[in-house]
Design a protein around this motif. Structure first.
Motif, PDB file in Angstrom:
ATOM      1  N   LEU A  50       0.854  -1.184   0.000  1.00 44.22           N
ATOM      2  CA  LEU A  50       0.000   0.000   0.000  1.00 44.22           C
ATOM      3  C   LEU A  50       0.884   1.226   0.000  1.00 44.22           C
ATOM      4  O   LEU A  50       1.746   1.385   0.873  1.00 44.22           O
ATOM      5  CB  LEU A  50      -0.905   0.004   1.237  1.00 44.22           C
ATOM      6  CG  LEU A  50      -1.900   1.166   1.354  1.00 44.22           C
ATOM      7  CD1 LEU A  50      -2.898   1.130   0.193  1.00 44.22           C
ATOM      8  CD2 LEU A  50      -2.642   1.107   2.692  1.00 44.22           C
ATOM      9  N   GLN A  52       0.586   5.415  -0.344  1.00 49.94           N
ATOM     10  CA  GLN A  52      -0.255   6.605  -0.374  1.00 49.94           C
ATOM     11  C   GLN A  52       0.591   7.807   0.044  1.00 49.94           C
ATOM     12  O   GLN A  52       0.827   8.017   1.233  1.00 49.94           O
ATOM     13  CB  GLN A  52      -1.474   6.426   0.552  1.00 49.94           C
ATOM     14  CG  GLN A  52      -2.411   5.311   0.093  1.00 49.94           C
ATOM     15  CD  GLN A  52      -3.619   5.109   0.996  1.00 49.94           C
ATOM     16  OE1 GLN A  52      -3.653   5.583   2.127  1.00 49.94           O
ATOM     17  NE2 GLN A  52      -4.616   4.397   0.492  1.00 49.94           N
ATOM     18  N   ILE A  56      -0.901   7.168   4.895  1.00 50.41           N
ATOM     19  CA  ILE A  56      -1.822   6.035   5.038  1.00 50.41           C
ATOM     20  C   ILE A  56      -2.695   6.229   6.277  1.00 50.41           C
ATOM     21  O   ILE A  56      -2.220   6.676   7.329  1.00 50.41           O
ATOM     22  CB  ILE A  56      -1.022   4.718   5.136  1.00 50.41           C
ATOM     23  CG1 ILE A  56      -0.368   4.402   3.782  1.00 50.41           C
ATOM     24  CG2 ILE A  56      -1.900   3.550   5.589  1.00 50.41           C
ATOM     25  CD1 ILE A  56       0.601   3.242   3.815  1.00 50.41           C
ATOM     26  N   ALA A  72      -5.265  -4.693  -1.105  1.00 45.75           N
ATOM     27  CA  ALA A  72      -5.985  -4.529  -2.365  1.00 45.75           C
ATOM     28  C   ALA A  72      -7.388  -3.984  -2.128  1.00 45.75           C
ATOM     29  O   ALA A  72      -7.968  -3.337  -3.008  1.00 45.75           O
ATOM     30  CB  ALA A  72      -6.059  -5.859  -3.103  1.00 45.75           C
ATOM     31  N   GLN A  73      -7.922  -4.203  -0.942  1.00 52.99           N
ATOM     32  CA  GLN A  73      -9.247  -3.702  -0.602  1.00 52.99           C
ATOM     33  C   GLN A  73      -9.250  -2.194  -0.334  1.00 52.99           C
ATOM     34  O   GLN A  73     -10.313  -1.585  -0.214  1.00 52.99           O
ATOM     35  CB  GLN A  73      -9.763  -4.432   0.648  1.00 52.99           C
ATOM     36  CG  GLN A  73      -9.822  -5.948   0.499  1.00 52.99           C
ATOM     37  CD  GLN A  73      -9.906  -6.661   1.841  1.00 52.99           C
ATOM     38  OE1 GLN A  73      -9.837  -6.040   2.889  1.00 52.99           O
ATOM     39  NE2 GLN A  73     -10.070  -7.981   1.797  1.00 52.99           N
ATOM     40  N   HIS A  74      -8.044  -1.601  -0.273  1.00 51.68           N
ATOM     41  CA  HIS A  74      -7.948  -0.181   0.070  1.00 51.68           C
ATOM     42  C   HIS A  74      -7.032   0.577  -0.888  1.00 51.68           C
ATOM     43  O   HIS A  74      -6.320   1.498  -0.491  1.00 51.68           O
ATOM     44  CB  HIS A  74      -7.441  -0.036   1.511  1.00 51.68           C
ATOM     45  CG  HIS A  74      -8.331  -0.703   2.516  1.00 51.68           C
ATOM     46  ND1 HIS A  74      -9.448  -0.099   3.037  1.00 51.68           N
ATOM     47  CD2 HIS A  74      -8.278  -1.950   3.062  1.00 51.68           C
ATOM     48  CE1 HIS A  74     -10.046  -0.931   3.887  1.00 51.68           C
ATOM     49  NE2 HIS A  74      -9.363  -2.051   3.913  1.00 51.68           N
ATOM     50  N   GLY A  75      -7.053   0.165  -2.151  1.00 54.93           N
ATOM     51  CA  GLY A  75      -6.306   0.880  -3.180  1.00 54.93           C
ATOM     52  C   GLY A  75      -4.890   0.406  -3.373  1.00 54.93           C
ATOM     53  O   GLY A  75      -4.128   1.015  -4.145  1.00 54.93           O
ATOM     54  N   GLY A  76      -4.504  -0.669  -2.699  1.00 54.73           N
ATOM     55  CA  GLY A  76      -3.160  -1.192  -2.852  1.00 54.73           C
ATOM     56  C   GLY A  76      -3.139  -2.455  -3.677  1.00 54.73           C
ATOM     57  O   GLY A  76      -4.026  -2.705  -4.496  1.00 54.73           O
ATOM     58  N   SER A  77      -2.116  -3.272  -3.443  1.00 55.14           N
ATOM     59  CA  SER A  77      -1.944  -4.521  -4.175  1.00 55.14           C
ATOM     60  C   SER A  77      -1.968  -5.685  -3.199  1.00 55.14           C
ATOM     61  O   SER A  77      -1.505  -5.567  -2.067  1.00 55.14           O
ATOM     62  CB  SER A  77      -0.608  -4.509  -4.927  1.00 55.14           C
ATOM     63  OG  SER A  77      -0.287  -5.792  -5.419  1.00 55.14           O
ATOM     64  N   CYS A  89       8.790   4.934  -3.869  1.00 56.46           N
ATOM     65  CA  CYS A  89       7.885   5.667  -2.973  1.00 56.46           C
ATOM     66  C   CYS A  89       8.546   6.949  -2.487  1.00 56.46           C
ATOM     67  O   CYS A  89       9.764   7.133  -2.597  1.00 56.46           O
ATOM     68  CB  CYS A  89       7.456   4.791  -1.794  1.00 56.46           C
ATOM     69  SG  CYS A  89       8.696   4.609  -0.506  1.00 56.46           S
TER      70      CYS A  89
END
Length: 355
Positions: A50, A52, A56, A72-77, A89
């Motif tokens: 993740l 961001q 985060i 993946a449920q929060h915009g990540g992999s 990053c």
């Protein structure tokens, strides 16, 4: 106010605890320390990756537990890509706390190298990169103008490396001996109470002190790496792992423990190094029956201690917690504090020079 963005590589007990500290005490830490901390990237073998740049939401990240949880449920992999995250990053500091193979230090060695090559500061609790590639990585950090800190690699939250470097200025160190593995120390203590080796190991496993495969602790591999770190960092020994002799506690019997008790002694797994007359350093790990009046004989459980031999003060002992999620997370925080102090000092010196 200064603020540092962090990338957490590994989101197990230690880095998760660091995230909890930042989440629950971030404002207080900022007021006390004079700088803020923000986590902008996390990678984890189970959760994925993740990233961001705006920061985060730690409440969300810390709430991801149980089967099926994923970034993946929060915009990540769902699949971690440590190399890409570390190299690209926006983090100022990479906090490395993954599992490491003690034979070659991987994958942590690569994690540290990628970060340093990308111009990012690094702090780690991993023994492998420091023991096996410490000089190489420290030289790379120096060339890149960044910090490589690893206080938690030896005695968890107890700052033995930093204390020795800062407080022993002007002293000549002749060597050290220490107890730096809580698992073996616990097992020997339980054997003193009458348990056999295997029974004591199983009890340690049940209590979470020992891994399913306890050989790293019981056979002295863990202490061997720590001795190598201390010898090279504090005695400038220039040793390699093969130079550190190693004997674990599996050869110590209940009869040995009983006899030592009758003789007024106590068995301990001791890691040591000494500077020889020609300037070379001899180091090793071995179980030793210490007299009860020895400074290390009373060290018990997860407590660690290292006794240094100095020319002007005699023996100086540093003792404190040698394990624990909170204690080790604090070691990472202390590394970041040290980085901030160094950067602040360098900035002030540059301003004076340009005045």
């Amino acid at each position: 106010m200064t603020s540092y963005d962090l990338a957490l590589i590994g989101f197990g007990g230690v880095n998760r605890t660091l995230a909890e500290l930042i989440h629950t005490r971030g404002d207080a830490l900022e007021a006390e320390l004079g700088f803020g901390l923000r986590i902008v990237a996390i990678t984890d073998l189970r959760l994925g990756s993740l990233v961001q740049p705006e920061g985060i939401d730690l409440a969300v990240a810390l709430g991801l537990t149980g089967d099926g949880a994923s970034f993946a449920q929060h915009g990540g992999s769902a699949v971690p890509d440590n190399e890409a995250v570390i190299k690209t990053c926006s983090a100022d500091i990479v906090v490395e706390a993954t599992f490491t193979n003690p034979d070659d230090g991987e994958p942590a060695v690569s994690h540290v190298r990628w970060a340093l090559e990308a111009g990012k500061h690094v702090c780690t609790t991993n023994k492998g990169p420091v023991a096996l590639r410490g000089r190489e990585l420290s030289e790379l950090a120096q060339r890149q103008g960044v910090y490589f800190e690893f206080e938690g690699s030896v005695m968890s939250g107890t700052p033995v490396i930093r204390l020795a470097k800062q407080m022993f200025s002007g002293l000549r160190l002749g060597g050290f001996e220490g107890i730096t593995n809580g698992t073996s120390n616990y097992v020997l203590g339980r054997m003193e109470a009458g348990l056999g080796l295997q029974e004591a190991v199983r009890e340690a496993q049940d209590l979470g002190y020992a891994e399913a495969n306890p050989s790293a602790d019981i056979e002295g591999f863990d202490v061997q790496l720590k001795v190598l770190i201390l010898a090279n960092e504090l005695l400038n020994a220039g040793l390699e792992l093969r130079d550190i002799t190693r004997q674990g506690i599996s050869s110590v019997t209940v009869q040995d423990v009983r006899q030592a008790s009758l003789d007024g002694k106590r068995w301990k797994l001791v890691g040591s190094a000494r500077r020889n007359a020609d300037g070379s350093v001899t180091a090793g790990v071995a179980p030793v029956a210490l007299p009860l009046d020895h400074g290390l004989a009373g060290v018990s459980g997860a407590t660690n201690a290292v006794a240094f031999t100095t020319d002007l003060l005699g023996q100086v002992t540093i003792s404190g917690p040698g394990a624990g999620r909170v204690e080790t997370a604090y070691a990472l925080l202390s590394d970041i504090i040290a980085m901030h102090a160094g950067m602040t000092q360098a900035s002030s010196a540059k301003e004076v020079a340009n005045a």
